[in-house]
Write an enzyme that holds these catalytic residues in place. Sequence first.
Site, PDB file in Angstrom:
ATOM      1  CB  CYS A 134      -1.182  -0.008   1.170  1.00  0.00           C
ATOM      2  SG  CYS A 134      -0.180   0.049   2.765  1.00  0.00           S
ATOM      3  CB  THR A 135       0.293   4.964   0.342  1.00  0.00           C
ATOM      4  OG1 THR A 135      -0.910   4.640  -0.690  1.00  0.00           O
ATOM      5  CG2 THR A 135       0.979   6.131  -0.007  1.00  0.00           C
TER       6      THR A 135
END
Length: 532
Positions: free
Chosen positions: A227-228
Site C-alpha cells: 500500500c502507500t
Amino acid sequence: MAHTAGTKKLGSWFPTASVAKAAPVEGKCTILLFYHYCRPELEKDAKQRLIAFLQDTTGRLQLGGRLRVANEGINSTMSGTADAVREFADALTNWAAKAGKGPFLNPTPDYKYIDDLPPDRAFKDLKILPVNELVFYGVDEKHAPLVNGGTHLDPKDYHQKMKENDTVIIDVRNHYEAEIGRFDGQEKEGGAKYIDPKMRKSTDFKQWLAKDETKAELKGKQVLMYCTGGVRCERASALLNTEMGKDLGGIFQLQGGIEKYLQEFPEGGHWQGKNYVFDKREAFGVGNLAGVGGVVEGGKKKKEKAGKGLSEGVLGKCCVCACEWDRYIGKKKCYTCGVPVLMCSACCTLKPDKTPGKELTVRCPLCVQQNITVPAADVQLTDNGVGVSISKKTKSDGGRNRTNGKEGEGKSAPSVCKWGGGHAVDKKKTRAVKTFGKKCKLGDECTRSACYFTHPKDAKAKANEHSKRPHDSGSAAEVTKKRNVDTTVEKGSNIDILSKVMLSAKERKSVSQPHGDKEQKISKKTKISKKL
C-alpha cells in the site's frame, strides 16, 4: 508561539476532533509519515494523555497535518520544517518511553521523511482525529490479530521476491489509486502476477477476500501485499492469514510501502505510473518526489491541457473523453459511487457533472464496468457506505433514473464514498453569505442548480413577476388571498436559495408575510441579509 488547538466538530464522523491552524513554512518543507499499532492497546486514559501530548507538541512546533488516534495506535501525515518534524519524532519517542506502564511505542515507529519539498506542500492546519480504527476495515483484533500479519520485507528484498514464480502481488489500496500507478512491471518479466481487488474503500477488502474465485486464485501461491505507506497492509495481511494462511505459500508485505520503495529505487524498479498520496503532493512519480499537486504563482492551481505536460507512461484516462490523464483535479467525484474520478482540464471546463443528462459520463471505471446507474445521492448507507440500498425516494417514483428517464431501479454500487458528517452544511452556509449579491461570472449560461450568485435572468423574472402582481389594497387577508404566496423571497432567486439554506421554517414563515409597499419589502430583505 504555539498555536491554540480547540475541540471542533467535523460532522458526526469526528465529533471531538482537535483542529488548529499551522504556521506557514518558509523555505523548504518536509513531510513526515508514520504509523504504529500499540500492543497492548491503549486504555482510555492513556489515549487521552497521548492526544494531549500531540496537541501540545504540534502546537509548540507549529506543525500541520492529520493524525488519526485510536486505542490500537496512531497513523500520521505531518508537515513542517525539517528540524521541526524531526524534533516532533524524537519528542514522541521519548515521551512514549516515559509514559509509564508499557512504553507503547516500542519498537520505535518507522518514521519516513520526505525532505526538500516546496513550501506549498505543507498543510495549513493540524487535525487530531480520535477514531475507532486506524484503517477502517470493519475487522477487529479478535478476528484478525496483528501478530498473524505478514512478514515485513524491506524494499530490496521485496523487489527480489516480486521476481519469483508462483507469486501474486495484491494492491491493498483503492482502485482509484491503482488507476494511476501500480506494481505490474515485474509481471512483464515473468514475475509476480498483479491483482487489484477493485475496492472503492478499505471495507471492500473483506468482501473480496470472501469470494470463492479470490481464494482459488490465491491458493498455493506466495502472496505479496503493498500500500502507500504500509499501514493498510497490517490488518489486511492479518485477515488474509486468518482466513486462508494454511493454503498459502507465505504472506509478505512491503515495509514502508511505496514511499520507501521509490526512495530505494529512484529509477522506479517495478513500479509504473504515479503514487497517489493523501497530502498536498497529490501524486508523485519517478523523478518527481515533490508531486504534481499544490499551488503556484498567483494562488492558482496548475493548469495542464489534455495530452500536454504529462509524463511518459500515463496509466489513467479521463472519465469523459478517455484521453490520457492521471491527475485528480477539481474534486470530481463518481456520480454513482462517490470516489474520485479522473477528468482532464478540458472536460472540467464543460462541467458534465453539472449538466443535466450528462451526469453518467462522470463515473469511475468500476461503475462503468459494473453498469452502475443509480446516483450515489439516491442510496441509503447501511454500514459506512457498505451494503447500500436504493432510497425510498428513488423507489417511490418507480425507480426512474434521473439522468436518462428509463424505468427500472437500475443497479447501485455495492459500496459508496458518501460523506454524511454534516460539516459541509456549515461550509454551505458560509459560502452562501460570502457570495450573496455577487454576480455569477457565467451569467445566464450558468446551469448550476444551486448557484448562490445572482444572474441577469433572475432580475428579469423578478421584474415580470412583480408586474403581474395585484395592487396591494384592502385588508392583509385579502392581499394574501390574491397573492397566495408573498414573493419577497423569489423562487429560484439568490434570496430563495439563501432562505432554504440559512433560515429555519419559522423564520421563513415570517419572511413570507405580505407587505404593502416597496419600501417595506426592501426593509425586510435588508433584515434578512443582516440576520444572515
